[in-house]
Design a protein around this motif. Structure first.
Motif, PDB file in Angstrom:
ATOM      1  N   HIS A  29      18.516  47.336  34.287  1.00  0.00           N
ATOM      2  CA  HIS A  29      17.074  47.526  34.213  1.00  0.00           C
ATOM      3  C   HIS A  29      16.579  48.372  35.379  1.00  0.00           C
ATOM      4  O   HIS A  29      17.049  48.224  36.510  1.00  0.00           O
ATOM      5  N   LEU A  74      13.417  39.398  35.376  1.00  0.00           N
ATOM      6  CA  LEU A  74      12.419  39.929  34.439  1.00  0.00           C
ATOM      7  C   LEU A  74      11.235  38.979  34.299  1.00  0.00           C
ATOM      8  O   LEU A  74      10.083  39.421  34.199  1.00  0.00           O
ATOM      9  N   VAL A 110      13.263  47.090  28.607  1.00  0.00           N
ATOM     10  CA  VAL A 110      13.859  45.748  28.606  1.00  0.00           C
ATOM     11  C   VAL A 110      15.084  45.773  27.699  1.00  0.00           C
ATOM     12  O   VAL A 110      14.965  46.059  26.503  1.00  0.00           O
TER      13      VAL A 110
END
Length: 169
Positions: free
Chosen positions: A3, A52, A86
Motif C-alpha cells: 500500500h 489501514l 486498497v
C-alpha cells in the motif's frame, strides 16, 4: 501488492470535513497506527489491516462529537478505493470494513484483528480527556499499554515516525 500510505492519506484528507489536526484527525490516526501495531505484536492481528484501519476509521466523520455512522462511511471509503489504493483479498477487506463499521459499538470479543483495531482506537481516548478502562479493552496487550498510550494521547504526541512514513509533517 503493498500500500502507498502517502497516496491513501492524501485521498482521505481530500474529502476530510474536519480540521486535520482535530481530535479525530491525522495525529489521532498516527497514534492509532502505533497503538494497533503494538497490540498486533502480541495478539497475532493482521498488521496491514490494522494500518489501514488507522487511516479509514475516522476518515469520514462530519463532526468531532456524536456521529454514529462515521465508521460505516470510513469503511465505504475504503471499499471505494479497492483495486486502486486498497489491495486486500475479500477476507482481509471484510475485516477492515467491519473494524471501521463497528469500532464505536463497544465490542470486546471477536477476531484478533478486529480486537487490535478497536483497542488501538480506544487506547487514544486520552486526547478527549478519557482514561481507557481496562475492562472495556479487548486484549491483555492493550490493557498493559494504558499508561504509555494515555501519556501520549494527553500530550497530543505527534507520532513523527508514522507521519514521516505517510509523507505528512
Amino acid at each position: 501488492m503493498s500500500h502507498d500510505y502517502t497516496d491513501i492519506l492524501h485521498t482521505v484528507l481530500s474529502g476530510y470535513a474536519l480540521p486535520h489536526d482535530g481530535y479525530h484527525g491525522v495525529y489521532h490516526w498516527a497514534r492509532v497506527w502505533e497503538n494497533g501495531l503494538r497490540v498486533a505484536e502480541h495478539n497475532g492481528a493482521d498488521e496491514e489491516v490494522v494500518r489501514l484501519f488507522a487511516l479509514f476509521h475516522d476518515a469520514r466523520r462530519v463532526n468531532e462529537h456524536r456521529d454514529p455512522d462515521h465508521g460505516l462511511r470510513g469503511g465505504e471509503l475504503a471499499r471505494s478505493l479497492r483495486g486502486t489504493l486498497v489491495h486486500l483479498d475479500d477476507t482481509r477487506f471484510e475485516l477492515l470494513y467491519e473494524a471501521c463499521r463497528l469500532h464505536t459499538d463497544g465490542h470486546t470479543t471477536g477476531d484478533a484483528t478486529l480486537l487490535a483495531c478497536w483497542d488501538a482506537d480506544r487506547l487514544d481516548l486520552g486526547r478527549v480527556g478519557i482514561t481507557p478502562r481496562a475492562e472495556l479493552l479487548c486484549t491483555d496487550a492493550a490493557r498493559g499499554l494504558i499508561p504509555w498510550a494515555q501519556a501520549r494521547a494527553t500530550a497530543d504526541e505527534k507520532a513523527h515516525e508514522v507521519l514521516g512514513l505517510w509523507g505528512h509533517s
